[in-house]
Write a protein that holds these residues in place. Structure first.
Motif, mmCIF file in Angstrom:
data_model
loop_
_atom_site.group_PDB
_atom_site.id
_atom_site.type_symbol
_atom_site.label_atom_id
_atom_site.label_comp_id
_atom_site.label_asym_id
_atom_site.label_seq_id
_atom_site.Cartn_x
_atom_site.Cartn_y
_atom_site.Cartn_z
ATOM 1 N N LYS A 46 0.816 -1.217 0.000
ATOM 2 C CA LYS A 46 0.000 0.000 0.000
ATOM 3 C C LYS A 46 0.852 1.270 0.000
ATOM 4 N N SER A 132 -8.088 -0.724 3.923
ATOM 5 C CA SER A 132 -8.735 -0.702 2.616
ATOM 6 C C SER A 132 -7.696 -1.076 1.550
ATOM 7 N N ASN A 134 -6.313 -0.273 -1.232
ATOM 8 C CA ASN A 134 -5.941 0.761 -2.207
ATOM 9 C C ASN A 134 -4.564 1.298 -1.851
ATOM 10 N N SER A 140 -10.707 4.630 -2.011
ATOM 11 C CA SER A 140 -10.941 3.269 -1.532
ATOM 12 C C SER A 140 -11.663 2.440 -2.593
ATOM 13 N N GLU A 169 -15.959 3.524 4.588
ATOM 14 C CA GLU A 169 -15.307 2.722 5.612
ATOM 15 C C GLU A 169 -16.068 2.778 6.942
ATOM 16 N N HIS A 219 -6.532 12.536 2.074
ATOM 17 C CA HIS A 219 -6.758 11.094 2.090
ATOM 18 C C HIS A 219 -7.898 10.831 1.140
ATOM 19 N N TYR A 220 -8.124 9.589 0.790
ATOM 20 C CA TYR A 220 -9.250 9.230 -0.073
ATOM 21 C C TYR A 220 -9.250 10.098 -1.333
#
Ligand code: TXA
Ligand code: MG
Length: 318
Positions: A46, A132, A134, A140, A169, A219-220
């Motif tokens: 990751k 997750s 990703n 995600s 999530e 993030h994300y």
């Protein structure tokens, strides 16, 4: 998936390999939580910083009791909301690789509400560490195809359980003290927790050393820059024709944009959460210069959706 596939996946985990598997929230990248080399591979694949601890998945509350100290509040929450999109951060006991918890004295535990995830946990008999599935900081995955596209041959096996039903999530609660503290809004609405348990504090403040990814600024994130704008401002934006639009619901009038995704035709937040990451993946691949996202109401799953959109709107500092 077949039972032979499931047995093979369990065998891969038991021998220290990585298995991507479906949960009700998003796809997880799983490894045996007692095996530090296997856990290290998760961080490697990751490209995830070692200070960011992993959530440990177990098949039942009784299995969870082996790995953490549950106070009365934690027990009540687990009995009410497991299996389901709730992660409880609790004082950890022994039996887990230190790397999994980034050396913290606590562990995040959850029982996922997905038949394939529960089958994998039962067949392997393991506690499975799984973030997750990703690359760190990126969108995600809510389908097996997302995992194949972005992690592909870096994992030993991918179990395809179709599209995730919740789509964001798990909600993370720190239950080490007397009052639960919200570390990340997620698939279990905060209102549901509050009406069951009463007081919940929120810890969604930026920190140098984050205790949940909701506390990292970015993030994300899709690769395309993303801005959050009201529908009217999107409609009047000079970049409209080259922009990809992430609309909360069916628009009052059609907009001539490069690409358009509607999260939920009727504005249902549950549906919007379910579609969020898949829609962002598609817009990210549309070739648009920018994604313009319409905000949703900050209630129910809208809290998690807005949290993910805000994180996505921060450009990554890499
Ligand atoms: O829905 C989910 O929670 C998904 C599926 C796969 O279960 N998993 C997931 O994992 O979202 P991940 O790694 O993307 O996010 C887990 C976050 C970590 O970033 C970490 O900050 C927080 O949970 N966490 C885990 N253990 C913790 C601990 N002991 N204390 C505080 N936060 C913790
Ligand atoms: Mg993640």
């Amino acid at each position: 998936m077949t039972s032979a596939e499931m047995r093979r996946a369990a065998e891969v985990l038991r021998s220290g390999g990585l298995v991507a598997f479906p949960t009700e929230t998003v796809y997880g990248l799983g490894a045996d939580a007692s095996n530090s080399e296997a856990a290290a591979r998760i961080f490697e694949v990751k490209n995830r910083p070692f200070f960011d601890p992993l959530i440990v998945h177990v098949g039942s509350l009784s299995h969870a009791l082996k790995f953490a100290e549950f106070n009365a509040t934690a027990l009540q929450l687990a009995r009410q909301f497991w299996p389901g999109p709730l992660t409880l951060v609790l004082p950890k006991k022994s039996g887990l690789a230190d790397l999994v918890t980034s050396g913290l004295p606590t562990v995040g535990l959850r029982v996922p509400a997905h038949p394939a995830a529960l089958d994998l946990l039962e067949t392997s008999g393991l506690a499975v560490a799984a973030p997750s599935a990703n690359p760190f900081g990126f969108l995600s995955p809510t389908t097996a195809e997302h995992v194949r596209t972005f992690l592909g041959n870096r994992v030993d096996m991918i179990l395809d359980g179709g599209e995730c039903s919740t789509g964001v999530e798990s909600t993370i609660l720190d239950v080490t003290g007397s009052v639960p503290v919200l570390l990340r809004p997620g698939g279990l609405a905060l209102e549901a927790v509050r009406s069951f348990i009463g007081d919940v504090r929120s810890a969604l403040m930026p920190q140098d050393r984050p205790s949940a990814p909701g506390q990292l600024d970015s993030h994300y994130a899709p690769r395309t820059p993303l801005e959050i704008l009201s529908f009217d401002r999107i409609a009047a934006d000079p970049r409209l024709s080259s922009a990809a639009l992430l609309l909360a619901r069916d628009p009052a009038r059609a907009l001539a944009a490069h690409a358009v995704e509607v999260l939920s035709p009727d504005g249902s937040l549950r549906r919007a959460a379910q579609n969020l990451f898949a829609a962002m993946h598609r817009l990210d691949q549309s070739g648009a210069r920018i994604i313009l996202a319409e905000p949703v109401r900050e209630e129910g799953l809208g809290l998690a959706i807005m949290d993910r959109l805000r994180k996505a709107s921060c450009r990554r500092a890499v």
